[in-house]
Design a protein around this motif. Structure first.
Motif, short mmCIF file in Angstrom:
data_model
loop_
_atom_site.label_atom_id
_atom_site.label_comp_id
_atom_site.label_asym_id
_atom_site.label_seq_id
_atom_site.Cartn_x
_atom_site.Cartn_y
_atom_site.Cartn_z
N ALA A 63 1.00 -1.37 -0.07
CA ALA A 63 0.13 0.03 -0.05
C ALA A 63 0.82 1.27 0.10
CB ALA A 63 -0.88 -0.14 1.26
N SER A 64 2.02 1.16 0.85
CA SER A 64 2.89 2.41 0.84
C SER A 64 3.67 2.53 -0.67
CB SER A 64 3.82 2.04 1.64
OG SER A 64 3.67 2.67 3.28
N ALA A 65 4.02 1.44 -0.96
CA ALA A 65 4.63 1.52 -2.42
C ALA A 65 3.50 2.04 -3.39
CB ALA A 65 5.04 0.13 -2.86
N ALA A 73 2.55 9.02 -6.36
CA ALA A 73 2.83 10.48 -6.05
C ALA A 73 3.45 11.15 -7.13
CB ALA A 73 3.65 10.72 -4.76
N LEU A 74 4.29 10.26 -7.94
CA LEU A 74 5.10 10.97 -9.09
C LEU A 74 4.19 11.44 -10.10
CD1 LEU A 74 7.43 11.43 -10.97
CD2 LEU A 74 7.16 8.97 -11.71
N GLN A 113 9.65 16.41 -7.00
CA GLN A 113 10.07 16.32 -5.73
C GLN A 113 9.02 15.63 -4.68
OE1 GLN A 113 13.45 16.42 -4.70
NE2 GLN A 113 12.71 15.63 -2.68
N LYS A 114 7.71 15.94 -4.92
CA LYS A 114 6.64 15.38 -4.02
C LYS A 114 6.91 13.99 -4.06
CE LYS A 114 3.11 15.86 -1.64
NZ LYS A 114 3.15 15.56 -0.37
N GLY A 115 7.00 13.19 -5.09
CA GLY A 115 7.15 11.86 -5.24
C GLY A 115 8.12 11.37 -4.22
N GLU A 137 8.20 9.61 3.31
CA GLU A 137 7.04 9.50 4.28
C GLU A 137 6.34 7.90 4.42
OE1 GLU A 137 6.04 11.47 6.74
OE2 GLU A 137 7.57 12.75 5.82
N GLU A 138 6.20 7.44 3.35
CA GLU A 138 5.72 6.02 3.25
C GLU A 138 6.65 4.99 3.85
OE1 GLU A 138 2.80 5.09 2.69
OE2 GLU A 138 2.12 7.23 2.38
#
Ligand code: A1D88
Length: 260
Positions: A209-211, A217-218, A224-226, A232-233
């Motif tokens: 789920a984190s992956a 996010a990319l 950079q947000k990715g 965070e994940e």
């Protein structure tokens, strides 16, 4: 819940959802989109379901697109609403599910059908599958995320050609393009999907789920947000029972059991 246009079956931790309008080549009408949203929502919240396989009923089609007969007389406003609601209820919804979805493309995947496969996390195809975004041949464009996801998956040049020509590519070409990961004989596709699901199910559901959130996010935030989401994940994983089990099993030289 009983459904009119889809079939839902459970085998261990794998749920298979079959779009079941074979006489209409599994075209996505409003009712089918609503039913898919309902079933996928339930699967995503069900701790016992670790992988969802999406496929189409019959031997001819995965999904031959949005239901043309349903939208043929729509106005500009209703057309806009069709795309917005469809994206929200089904296509973006699937992409953001934290339970991985495998599209088993078992025949025609055209328009909304290819868009459904592209919204899924992983795609495999049978050798008889044909894929394309033929919407411009109807005087419209892909509206369920196709212009975005096809370009992301295969690059802008190939996406433009497939969209502008309203052409279809074979399963083998789709594999060469990176649009599907594996191609197999038609009668083997569900076995292949289940084998892939079994490999996924050996691993931590919370880490997967984190992956998904980090990879997505990319595309949703870019740049950079990715990388920030990945940080965070990654950190969040350290607070999970699965992390303790996975690292503990490694140190104790045993196989992890994430589904005890
Ligand atoms: C935002 C998203 C937009 C979109 O997705 S727009 C739609 C994009 N998709 C298409 O343009 C594909 C439409 N379908 C076809 O071109 C053909 O089909 C195929 C090439 C896939 C197969 O052709 P053949 O083998 O001759 O079958 P058949 O007789 O055309 O289809 C069997 C029945 O299925 C219905 N059907 C097929 N696709 C759709 C569809 N996308 N929407 C509504 N109905 C569809 C037909 O009409 C017919 O039904 P009946 O027997 O009652 O005439």
């Amino acid at each position: 819940m009983t459904y009119e246009n889809i079939l839902v079956s459970q085998n261990g931790h794998t749920q298979t959802i079959t779009i079941n309008r074979p006489n209409q080549l599994n075209a996505l009408n409003k009712q089918t989109i609503t039913e898919l949203n309902d079933a996928l929502n339930a699967a995503n919240q069900d701790a016992e379901t670790g992988v969802v396989i999406l496929t189409g009923s019959g031997e001819k089609a995965f999904v031959a697109g949005a239901d043309i007969k349903e939208f043929a007389d729509f106005s500009v406003e209703k057309g806009r609403e069709l795309a917005a609601q469809g994206q929200q209820l089904l296509f973006s919804f699937i992409e953001n599910m934290t339970t991985p979805v495998i599209a088993a493309v078992n025949g025609f995947a055209l328009g909304g059908g290819l868009e459904l496969a592209m919204a899924s996390h992983i795609r495999i195809a049978s050798a008889n599958a044909k894929m394309g975004l033929p919407e411009v041949s109807l005087g419209v464009i892909p509206g369920y995320g196709g212009t975005q996801r096809l370009a992301q998956l295969v690059g802008r040049g190939k996406a433009n050609e497939l969209i502008f020509t309203a052409g279809m590519i074979s399963a083998e070409e789709a594999k060469n393009w990176g649009l599907v990961n594996h191609v197999c004989e038609p009668e083997e596709i569900m076995d292949l999907a289940n084998e892939l699901a079994a490999k996924i199910l050996k691993n931590s559901g919370t880490a997967i789920a984190s992956a998904i959130r980090a990879v997505n996010a990319l595309y949703s935030e870019g740049g950079q947000k990715g990388f920030d989401t990945e940080v965070e994940e990654f950190g969040k994983c350290f607070g999970t029972a699965d992390f303790k089990e996975g690292t503990g099993a490694f140190i104790e030289k045993r196989k992890p059991n994430f589904r005890a």
